[in-house]
Write an enzyme that holds these catalytic residues in place. Structure first.
Site, PDB file in Angstrom:
ATOM      1  N   SER A  40       4.280  -6.653  -9.538  1.00 33.71           N
ATOM      2  CA  SER A  40       3.315  -7.033 -10.574  1.00 33.71           C
ATOM      3  C   SER A  40       4.063  -7.428 -11.849  1.00 33.71           C
ATOM      4  CB  SER A  40       2.328  -5.897 -10.857  1.00 33.71           C
ATOM      5  OG  SER A  40       3.019  -4.684 -11.086  1.00 33.71           O
ATOM      6  N   GLU A  63      -4.563  -0.100  -1.542  1.00 33.67           N
ATOM      7  CA  GLU A  63      -5.093  -0.816  -2.709  1.00 33.67           C
ATOM      8  C   GLU A  63      -6.475  -1.389  -2.422  1.00 33.67           C
ATOM      9  OE1 GLU A  63      -2.290  -3.462  -4.544  1.00 33.67           O
ATOM     10  OE2 GLU A  63      -3.799  -4.345  -5.870  1.00 33.67           O
TER      11      GLU A  63
END
Ligand code: KIV
Length: 272
Positions: free
Chosen positions: A53, A190
């Site tokens: 990320s 996730e």
């Protein structure tokens, strides 16, 4: 004040499995640089993820796909220099492990050798089984990542909740069992329904760490910049903001700007 059931001087993959057995929740946050990692580690977070990320948060890319192995290693080096207690896990970036097990091993060895990280994380299940096995055989701990796997965003077409359909939920459950069986020390789940996540967590003895996966899992992970409120544009339902750093930082920078323009900075005491 610590709410830990047992004090750990140093977190290892074994500590995490012990924490699950003792029903102690595991905390995990991202860091991509020395300064943030020092704060996160001193605050007592168990696992620091040098996530891909960083591609979004640090470099401003739309997806996690562009970040390179060299860039991930650069971020991991800064984090490792800061950390005294947490386990540091580094994402294998897109394109560094999908081709074949040899490439996956080469990339993992580079991360471990050049940054000093403690483990790697990889997105996917049965598709990358042989690569995971090859890495584990070399003595490198692997954390799995199932559910919404952002490196496959163009396959999914959307960042919406995964495994709502039975066939996808079934594959996810099988993948989790497989990851445990071949020797992964943990799994990130996730953006999947909370009920499914809880079922998966109960089906394995390794810790399942959720992001947008409800409270029935063994730990939680968030992107530090998101939970600190440094980026208000990203507002998924699962995100809790613990600070509004964007406002605090903006005000501080505005005050500095005004002081410079008004010749109020530096003052007598701030010069030699
Ligand atoms: O890259 C990342 O930050 C991650 C977390 C969202 C789990 O993989």
């Amino acid at each position: 004040m610590s709410v830990a059931k047992k004090e750990y001087k140093r977190i290892t993959v074994k500590s995490l499995i012990e924490m699950k057995a003792n029903e102690e929740k595991i905390s995990m946050l991202t860091s991509y640089d020395f300064t943030m990692a020092q704060i996160v580690d001193k605050a007592g977070i168990d696992v620091i993820l040098v996530g891909d990320s960083a591609s979004n948060v640090m470099a401003g890319h739309e997806t996690t796909l562009p970040i390179t192995l060299d860039q991930m290693i650069y971020h991991a080096c800064g984090v490792i220099r800061a950390v005294r207690r947490a386990l540091v896990v580094v994402d294998l970036p897109f394109g560094s492990y999908q081709s074949d097990p040899k490439e996956a091993l080469r990339s993992s060895i580079r991360i471990m050798k050049e940054s000093g990280a403690h483990a790697v994380k990889m997105e996917g299940g049965s598709e990358i089984k042989e690569s995971i096995k090859r890495i584990l055989k070399a003595g490198i701990p692997v954390m799995g990542h199932l559910g919404l796997t952002p490196q496959s965003i163009y396959k999914f077409g959307t960042y919406t909740v995964r495994a709502k359909e039975e066939y996808e939920a079934q594959k996810l459950k099988e993948d989790a069992l497989m990851l445990e069986k071949i020797g992964c020390f943990s799994i990130v789940l996730e953006k999947v329904p909370a009920k499914l996540a809880e079922e998966v967590a109960k089906s394995v003895n390794i810790p399942v760490i959720g992001i947008g996966a409800g409270s029935g899992v063994d730990g939680q992970v968030l992107v530090a910049h998101d939970m600190l409120g440094m980026n208000k544009e990203f507002s998924p339902k699962f995100l809790r903001r613990y600070a509004d750093l964007e406002s605090i930082m903006t005000e501080a920078v505005q005050n500095y700007n005004e002081d410079v323009k008004a010749k109020q900075f530096p003052n007598e005491k701030e010069q030699y």
